[in-house]
Scaffold this active site. Structure first.
Site, PDB file in Angstrom:
ATOM      1  N   PHE A  65       0.844  -1.195   0.000  1.00 18.55           N
ATOM      2  CA  PHE A  65       0.000   0.000   0.000  1.00 18.55           C
ATOM      3  C   PHE A  65       0.874   1.237   0.000  1.00 18.55           C
ATOM      4  O   PHE A  65       1.831   1.336   0.769  1.00 18.55           O
ATOM      5  CB  PHE A  65      -0.915   0.017   1.233  1.00 18.55           C
ATOM      6  CG  PHE A  65      -2.008  -1.010   1.143  1.00 18.55           C
ATOM      7  CD1 PHE A  65      -1.721  -2.363   1.186  1.00 18.55           C
ATOM      8  CD2 PHE A  65      -3.329  -0.602   0.998  1.00 18.55           C
ATOM      9  CE1 PHE A  65      -2.727  -3.312   1.073  1.00 18.55           C
ATOM     10  CE2 PHE A  65      -4.341  -1.550   0.885  1.00 18.55           C
ATOM     11  CZ  PHE A  65      -4.043  -2.902   0.923  1.00 18.55           C
ATOM     12  N   GLY A  68      -1.304   8.370  -0.063  1.00 17.12           N
ATOM     13  CA  GLY A  68      -0.879   9.717   0.337  1.00 17.12           C
ATOM     14  C   GLY A  68       0.612   9.896   0.143  1.00 17.12           C
ATOM     15  O   GLY A  68       1.187   9.462  -0.855  1.00 17.12           O
ATOM     16  N   TYR A  70       3.096   8.480   1.372  1.00 15.04           N
ATOM     17  CA  TYR A  70       3.958   7.296   1.336  1.00 15.04           C
ATOM     18  C   TYR A  70       4.301   6.886  -0.086  1.00 15.04           C
ATOM     19  O   TYR A  70       5.261   6.160  -0.302  1.00 15.04           O
ATOM     20  CB  TYR A  70       3.292   6.127   2.075  1.00 15.04           C
ATOM     21  CG  TYR A  70       3.576   6.135   3.570  1.00 15.04           C
ATOM     22  CD1 TYR A  70       3.453   7.289   4.322  1.00 15.04           C
ATOM     23  CD2 TYR A  70       3.959   4.970   4.225  1.00 15.04           C
ATOM     24  CE1 TYR A  70       3.708   7.291   5.690  1.00 15.04           C
ATOM     25  CE2 TYR A  70       4.212   4.955   5.589  1.00 15.04           C
ATOM     26  CZ  TYR A  70       4.095   6.118   6.319  1.00 15.04           C
ATOM     27  OH  TYR A  70       4.350   6.103   7.665  1.00 15.04           O
ATOM     28  N   ASP A 156       4.610  -3.862   4.292  1.00 15.77           N
ATOM     29  CA  ASP A 156       4.686  -2.416   4.472  1.00 15.77           C
ATOM     30  C   ASP A 156       5.519  -1.867   3.320  1.00 15.77           C
ATOM     31  O   ASP A 156       6.417  -2.551   2.823  1.00 15.77           O
ATOM     32  CB  ASP A 156       5.443  -2.068   5.771  1.00 15.77           C
ATOM     33  CG  ASP A 156       4.543  -2.006   6.989  1.00 15.77           C
ATOM     34  OD1 ASP A 156       3.406  -2.513   6.931  1.00 15.77           O
ATOM     35  OD2 ASP A 156       5.000  -1.451   8.016  1.00 15.77           O
ATOM     36  N   GLU A 246      -1.479  -4.848  13.700  1.00 15.77           N
ATOM     37  CA  GLU A 246      -0.438  -5.732  14.222  1.00 15.77           C
ATOM     38  C   GLU A 246      -0.909  -6.501  15.462  1.00 15.77           C
ATOM     39  O   GLU A 246      -0.568  -7.670  15.652  1.00 15.77           O
ATOM     40  CB  GLU A 246       0.818  -4.926  14.554  1.00 15.77           C
ATOM     41  CG  GLU A 246       2.001  -5.779  14.945  1.00 15.77           C
ATOM     42  CD  GLU A 246       3.292  -4.979  14.891  1.00 15.77           C
ATOM     43  OE1 GLU A 246       3.964  -5.005  13.837  1.00 15.77           O
ATOM     44  OE2 GLU A 246       3.636  -4.328  15.896  1.00 15.77           O
TER      45      GLU A 246
HETATM   46  C1  2GW Z   1       1.004   5.520   8.489  1.00 18.44           C
HETATM   47  C2  2GW Z   1       1.207   6.148   9.712  1.00 18.44           C
HETATM   48  C3  2GW Z   1       1.083   7.531   9.828  1.00 18.44           C
HETATM   49  C4  2GW Z   1       0.782   8.276   8.716  1.00 18.44           C
HETATM   50  C5  2GW Z   1       0.593   7.621   7.518  1.00 18.44           C
HETATM   51  C6  2GW Z   1       0.683   6.261   7.382  1.00 18.44           C
HETATM   52  C7  2GW Z   1       0.499   5.616   6.091  1.00 18.44           C
HETATM   53  C8  2GW Z   1       0.669   4.235   5.975  1.00 18.44           C
HETATM   54  C9  2GW Z   1       0.224   6.366   4.919  1.00 18.44           C
HETATM   55  O1  2GW Z   1       0.037   7.600   4.917  1.00 18.44           O
HETATM   56  N1  2GW Z   1       0.127   5.737   3.723  1.00 18.44           N
HETATM   57  C10 2GW Z   1       0.303   4.393   3.612  1.00 18.44           C
HETATM   58  O2  2GW Z   1       0.245   3.861   2.491  1.00 18.44           O
HETATM   59  N2  2GW Z   1       0.535   3.633   4.733  1.00 18.44           N
HETATM   60  C11 2GW Z   1       0.692   2.171   4.593  1.00 18.44           C
HETATM   61  O3  2GW Z   1       0.511   1.524   5.832  1.00 18.44           O
HETATM   62  C12 2GW Z   1       2.115   1.851   4.114  1.00 18.44           C
HETATM   63  O4  2GW Z   1       2.081   0.696   3.309  1.00 18.44           O
HETATM   64  C13 2GW Z   1       2.825   1.601   5.419  1.00 18.44           C
HETATM   65  O5  2GW Z   1       4.004   0.865   5.263  1.00 18.44           O
HETATM   66  C14 2GW Z   1       1.734   0.846   6.197  1.00 18.44           C
HETATM   67  C15 2GW Z   1       1.910   0.858   7.727  1.00 18.44           C
HETATM   68  O6  2GW Z   1       2.243   2.156   8.178  1.00 18.44           O
HETATM   69  P1  2GW Z   1       3.714   2.453   8.718  1.00 18.44           P
HETATM   70  O7  2GW Z   1       4.691   1.698   7.891  1.00 18.44           O
HETATM   71  O8  2GW Z   1       3.944   3.927   8.817  1.00 18.44           O
HETATM   72  O9  2GW Z   1       3.618   1.904  10.174  1.00 18.44           O
HETATM   73  P2  2GW Z   1       4.756   1.096  11.023  1.00 18.44           P
HETATM   74  O10 2GW Z   1       6.017   0.958  10.237  1.00 18.44           O
HETATM   75  O11 2GW Z   1       4.861   1.741  12.369  1.00 18.44           O
HETATM   76  O12 2GW Z   1       4.050  -0.271  11.088  1.00 18.44           O
HETATM   77  C16 2GW Z   1       3.785  -1.266  12.034  1.00 18.44           C
HETATM   78  O13 2GW Z   1       2.573  -0.981  12.746  1.00 18.44           O
HETATM   79  C17 2GW Z   1       1.435  -0.750  11.904  1.00 18.44           C
HETATM   80  C18 2GW Z   1       0.222  -0.530  12.800  1.00 18.44           C
HETATM   81  O14 2GW Z   1       0.408   0.577  13.612  1.00 18.44           O
HETATM   82  C19 2GW Z   1       1.180  -1.929  10.972  1.00 18.44           C
HETATM   83  O15 2GW Z   1       0.784  -3.064  11.692  1.00 18.44           O
HETATM   84  C20 2GW Z   1       2.443  -2.232  10.189  1.00 18.44           C
HETATM   85  O16 2GW Z   1       2.247  -3.394   9.391  1.00 18.44           O
HETATM   86  C21 2GW Z   1       3.605  -2.481  11.152  1.00 18.44           C
HETATM   87  O17 2GW Z   1       4.785  -2.700  10.399  1.00 18.44           O
HETATM   88 MN    MN Z   2       6.242   0.281   8.295  1.00 13.73          MN
END
Ligand code: 2GW
Ligand code: MN
Length: 296
Positions: A65, A68, A70, A156, A246
């Site tokens: 995914f 925005g 990302y 991610d 998660e």
């Molecule tokens: C996420 C957080 C804050 C603002 C935006 C976003 C966001 C995430 C976004 O604007 N656009 C988007 O496409 N994402 C998708 O969601 C993207 O694929 C991203 O890798 C995924 C998870 O968000 P991420 O990578 O910022 O969160 P992490 O690295 O802290 O992820 C862990 O915790 C998450 C739940 O809080 C999920 O479980 C994730 O799988 C975990 O790795």
């Molecule tokens: Mn992530």
């Protein structure tokens, strides 16, 4: 003490892993108590795995995914590194979910590899962007993936492949050890402890990282459906699990044990520093630009 041979005879991935002669390693846990292999460098022969999966006709869907900010921040690097390292030699279909299909980078793909772009709405809360992936993945497995691919891996986008991430990672149901928790005692695990959430759990086996999960299309369908249901029930009850999707993934995995577990080589955070058990890094956390990216 763990007996890999009986592990391979008991668990669902046995037909592949048993014949491929997985080796143990003295310094790390290579097998769970329910006899699932934990995959570390040095345990497997990559060529044997690739040959076996080519023979069996395995094909892999990768979901990612990029919603925005990302998209610009991570997608190009992620996909380019996939081309270099992810399931090289096997048929791979990328399923890219985004709110801006026109902005998906045009990357030259190797033979046997293709990309499908799927438009999704941009949720206003980032927690929902992350959690609603479960619904989108389950839907696309039903409408498309199940007709074209044997396996699914969900990623991610904020990460970069730096080494082989190959067919040794394929299995019926695959979960990843979180790099920050794999060497810590269980009381550090950040499971959801709120009894009102569907993700509530007291103890579990490991702390799994939701940045990567996978398996046969059937088992990933079951997982994403169950997690989505838990998330929706929580919403109706006005609760949100501590670590969102998660937390629900960890709850699912304690009830439905994975048939294969990936070591943190498969999703390493270099800020942890040197650890002697990490002999290769296959995928690295990309920098988080929290200040700019998380103001949606
Ligand atoms: C996420 C957080 C804050 C603002 C935006 C976003 C966001 C995430 C976004 O604007 N656009 C988007 O496409 N994402 C998708 O969601 C993207 O694929 C991203 O890798 C995924 C998870 O968000 P991420 O990578 O910022 O969160 P992490 O690295 O802290 O992820 C862990 O915790 C998450 C739940 O809080 C999920 O479980 C994730 O799988 C975990 O790795
Ligand atoms: Mn992530």
């Amino acid at each position: 003490k763990c007996n890999l041979e009986s592990a391979q005879m008991l668990n669902l991935d046995s037909s592949v892993d048993a014949s491929l002669n997985l080796q143990s390693r003295p310094d790390v846990l290579t097998c769970t108590y329910w006899k699932a292999a934990i995959i570390w460098e040095g345990m497997f022969d990559p060529r044997l795995y690739d040959e076996m999966h080519k023979m069996k006709g395995s094909s892999v869907a990768l979901t990612v995914f990029a919603v925005g900010r990302y998209l610009d921040a991570y997608l190009h690097t992620f996909l380019n590194s996939c081309e270099q390292h992810f399931m090289v030699g096997l048929p791979v279909t990328y399923y890219v979910f985004t709110d801006m299909p026109e902005k998906v980078p045009n990357i030259k793909l190797s033979p046997l590899r293709s990309m499908k772009v799927i438009k999704v709405e941009k949720n206003s809360r980032w927690q929902d962007v992350s959690m609603m992936r479960m619904k989108s993945i389950s839907d696309v497995i039903e409408s498309d993936i199940r007709h074209h691919c044997t396996h699914v891996f969900c990623f991610d986008v904020d990460q970069v492949f730096t080494g082989r991430f190959g067919s040794e990672a394929l299995g019926d149901s695959v979960a990843l050890l979180h790099a920050h928790y794999y060497h810590l005692p269980k009381h550090f695990y950040t499971y959801d402890r709120n009894p009102n959430s569907k993700a509530y759990m007291e103890t579990g086996d490991f702390y799994y990282h939701a940045a990567i999960f996978g398996g046969s299309w059937k088992s990933v369908k079951a997982l994403t459906e169950a997690c989505y249901q838990g998330i929706m029930e929580d919403k109706q009850n006005n609760v949100e699990a501590l670590w969102h999707d998660e937390s629900h993934l960890n709850k699912y995995m304690v009830l439905h044990k994975p048939s294969k577990v990936l070591s943190p080589e498969y999703c390493w955070d270099t800020s942890i520093g040197f650890r002697s058990d990490i002999q290769v890094t296959r995928l690295l956390w990309a920098p988080k630009y929290y200040d700019t990216l998380r103001t949606l």
